[in-house]
Scaffold this active site. Structure first.
Site, PDB file in Angstrom:
ATOM      1  N   SER A   1       1.225  -1.169   0.165  1.00 53.11           N
ATOM      2  CA  SER A   1      -0.340   0.328   0.368  1.00 53.11           C
ATOM      3  C   SER A   1       0.068   1.421   0.075  1.00 53.11           C
ATOM      4  O   SER A   1       0.806   2.362  -0.766  1.00 53.11           O
ATOM      5  CB  SER A   1      -1.102   0.008   1.428  1.00 53.11           C
ATOM      6  OG  SER A   1      -0.802  -0.548   2.131  1.00 53.11           O
TER       7      SER A   1
ATOM      8  N   GLY B   1       3.987  -9.625   3.043  1.00 56.36           N
ATOM      9  CA  GLY B   1       2.566  -9.781   3.235  1.00 56.36           C
ATOM     10  C   GLY B   1       2.162  -9.889   1.808  1.00 56.36           C
ATOM     11  O   GLY B   1       0.731 -10.615   1.646  1.00 56.36           O
TER      12      GLY B   1
ATOM     13  N   GLU C   1      10.421  -8.961  -4.362  1.00 59.85           N
ATOM     14  CA  GLU C   1      11.000  -7.874  -3.977  1.00 59.85           C
ATOM     15  C   GLU C   1      13.335  -7.463  -3.908  1.00 59.85           C
ATOM     16  O   GLU C   1      13.541  -6.879  -3.390  1.00 59.85           O
ATOM     17  CB  GLU C   1      10.279  -7.784  -2.325  1.00 59.85           C
ATOM     18  CG  GLU C   1       9.400  -7.488  -3.197  1.00 59.85           C
ATOM     19  CD  GLU C   1       8.217  -7.477  -2.328  1.00 59.85           C
ATOM     20  OE1 GLU C   1       6.838  -6.522  -2.041  1.00 59.85           O
ATOM     21  OE2 GLU C   1       8.201  -8.072  -0.748  1.00 59.85           O
TER      22      GLU C   1
END
Length: 239
Positions: A32, A102, A109
């Site tokens: 987010s 998550g 990543e």
């Protein structure tokens, strides 16, 4: 609280965009807060405030968002280096060690973070912890045919591990690489992230785990002070 957290995320995303310079190859993170950063980057490219930027995304989610914002993209294999990678984290300890994954994107990543000259983590203040894994589970990406075996070996380290199940489909979460995710909880949390990262990755059937150790250069923390969202920069001390 949710509104305050959104304000913190927006503040830290804006601060991260300020570190981006013309001509950079950027690692674009997932989650987010990273999504807010990508939106800010897209706005600056559209206005002409930034130019000649190329992004390398860490997830299909980020790829879709960047494409919608007309951010030029290349694959990881197509770039020789990444100037700056910006990504979120699920937990950050005082030694700048992280838990990520998550969103089940931690393999890509970690590849992008490792390639980057600088890796900057963007979080709100709720993600700062004294010890990893007391609150957030540790994701471990595993080959589908090995998940039971890996689960047993993770639990032998002292704790529990569960196969992550999907929320809007029947069955388990499947990563962008076509693998499964075990979420591990160690008794007492993680006291030695460096050693544990290697121990878990040495288990046959494990592709990668969500511990990011000795890789973070700076943590930008969004926080609320006197009702106003601001950003604090935590710089890694040189030993």
């Amino acid at each position: 609280m949710a509104d305050l957290q959104t304000q913190m995320k927006q503040a830290v995303a804006d601060a991260a965009v300020e570190q981006i310079k013309d001509g950079m190859v950027l690692g674009l993170g997932s989650g987010s807060t990273a999504a807010l950063m990508i939106q800010g980057l897209g706005a600056k490219l559209a206005s002409g405030e930034l130019k000649d930027i190329v992004g390398v995304t860490t997830s299909f989610q980020g790829e879709v968002l960047a494409a919608e914002l007309n951010i030029p993209l290349l694959s990881l294999n197509a770039v020789s280096r990444i100037d700056l990678a910006i990504d979120g984290a699920d937990e950050v300890d005082p030694g700048f060690q992280l838990i990520k994954g998550g969103g089940a994107c931690h393999v890509q990543e970690k590849l992008v973070a490792a390639r980057a000259d600088r890796f900057v983590v963007v979080v709100d203040s709720t993600k700062l912890v004294d010890r990893l894994n007391l609150g957030f589970l540790l994701p471990v990406e595993v080959l589908p045919g090995a998940w039971r075996q890996v689960k047993q070996q993770l639990e032998a380290l002292g704790g529990s591990a569960e196969l992550r199940m999907a929320q809007r489909k029947a069955g388990p979460v499947v990563t962008d690489q076509g693998n499964l995710v075990l979420d591990a909880k160690l008794d007492g949390g993680i006291s030695d992230p460096v050693a544990l990262e290697q121990t878990i990755n040495n288990i046959p059937g494990v592709l990668e785990n969500g511990l990011f150790v000795n890789i973070t250069d700076e943590v930008l923390v969004g926080e609320i002070t006197d009702g106003v969202a601001g950003v604090r920069s935590l710089q890694k001390r040189l030993s």
